[in-house]
Design a protein around this motif. Sequence first.
Motif, PDB file in Angstrom:
ATOM      1  N   PHE A  45       0.831  -1.192   0.000  1.00  0.00           N
ATOM      2  CA  PHE A  45       0.000   0.000   0.000  1.00  0.00           C
ATOM      3  C   PHE A  45       0.871   1.249   0.000  1.00  0.00           C
ATOM      4  N   ALA A  46       0.268   2.336  -0.457  1.00  0.00           N
ATOM      5  CA  ALA A  46       1.029   3.567  -0.620  1.00  0.00           C
ATOM      6  C   ALA A  46       1.564   4.096   0.699  1.00  0.00           C
ATOM      7  N   ASP A  47       0.757   3.934   1.778  1.00  0.00           N
ATOM      8  CA  ASP A  47       1.214   4.492   3.051  1.00  0.00           C
ATOM      9  C   ASP A  47       2.414   3.749   3.611  1.00  0.00           C
ATOM     10  N   HIS A  48       2.631   2.472   3.157  1.00  0.00           N
ATOM     11  CA  HIS A  48       3.836   1.752   3.588  1.00  0.00           C
ATOM     12  C   HIS A  48       5.090   2.372   3.015  1.00  0.00           C
ATOM     13  N   ARG A  49       4.941   3.062   1.897  1.00  0.00           N
ATOM     14  CA  ARG A  49       6.090   3.720   1.269  1.00  0.00           C
ATOM     15  C   ARG A  49       6.136   5.219   1.548  1.00  0.00           C
ATOM     16  N   GLY A  50       5.293   5.666   2.456  1.00  0.00           N
ATOM     17  CA  GLY A  50       5.308   7.086   2.797  1.00  0.00           C
ATOM     18  C   GLY A  50       4.531   7.970   1.844  1.00  0.00           C
ATOM     19  N   LEU A  51       3.667   7.386   1.010  1.00  0.00           N
ATOM     20  CA  LEU A  51       2.877   8.149   0.055  1.00  0.00           C
ATOM     21  C   LEU A  51       1.457   8.316   0.576  1.00  0.00           C
ATOM     22  N   PRO A  52       0.764   9.375   0.161  1.00  0.00           N
ATOM     23  CA  PRO A  52      -0.628   9.568   0.609  1.00  0.00           C
ATOM     24  C   PRO A  52      -1.552   8.549  -0.035  1.00  0.00           C
TER      25      PRO A  52
END
Length: 258
Positions: A45-52
């Motif tokens: 998921f995006a939040d795992h990579r620091g993305l919104p």
Amino acid sequence: MPTDMALPLFLSQEDFAFRRSPQDRSPASSCHEHTSKKTKKQVTFADHRGLPLTRVKVFSQFKDAIHIPHSVRLMPSNRDDDNDELVLDFTQPASDYVLFRQNLDRKCVCLENCVLKERTLAGTVKVKNLSFEKRVRLRVTFDSWESHSDVECAYVKDSYPSAYSDTFCFSLALPRLLAPHRHVEFAVCYQVAGAEYWDSNHGHNYRILWSKDKRRRDGDSQFDLGIHLDAFGSLTCGHGILPEWPSYARYENVGPYY
């Protein structure tokens, strides 16, 4: 007494495959195992990579003028005068029931609803029950009050009778040779107990116009651009280009209100 006992042994597919020697593996099975390892997928998921997780894009209003082709600007509205028809020039009085009851209590007579279909005007009138003997009629003109005629209304037995009011109905055939520049006007008269009460639409009378005259009065131009903005600010071309699309701006043919 000695007894021979045999226990069944079950091996899973993984164990069986693990115990096979490399010499027993066929090229096809090796290729299948290699392909399975390559096609293994992993979901992140995006939040795992620091993305919104969401992305918002704001659209501003158009600053540049919209270029409308010349062929579209001069496109006629496809409204032929030969297909012109008579339309009601007022809203149904009983559509706002609270205001309708207030007017009935103050004026003692109110046009309730009416229908215009195939050159016939039909409708109902509510009157305040002031006496048993009463008379209700329509006064109508087809030539801007150079002349007029009276149409008697008939008593209608309500489904839910009330001591407060009575209902009357009328039916009026409009002339088939009504001139294009002419219109129909009418008012309702209520006679009871030696008194006379009128409902003339707040002094403006109830009017029936030709549809082209109503459009002209409302500021409709001779040519329709065919391009409009919808409720979300997007361009639409259905109006004018596709005039056969349904329109929900008319409700003249609704039935009487009871």
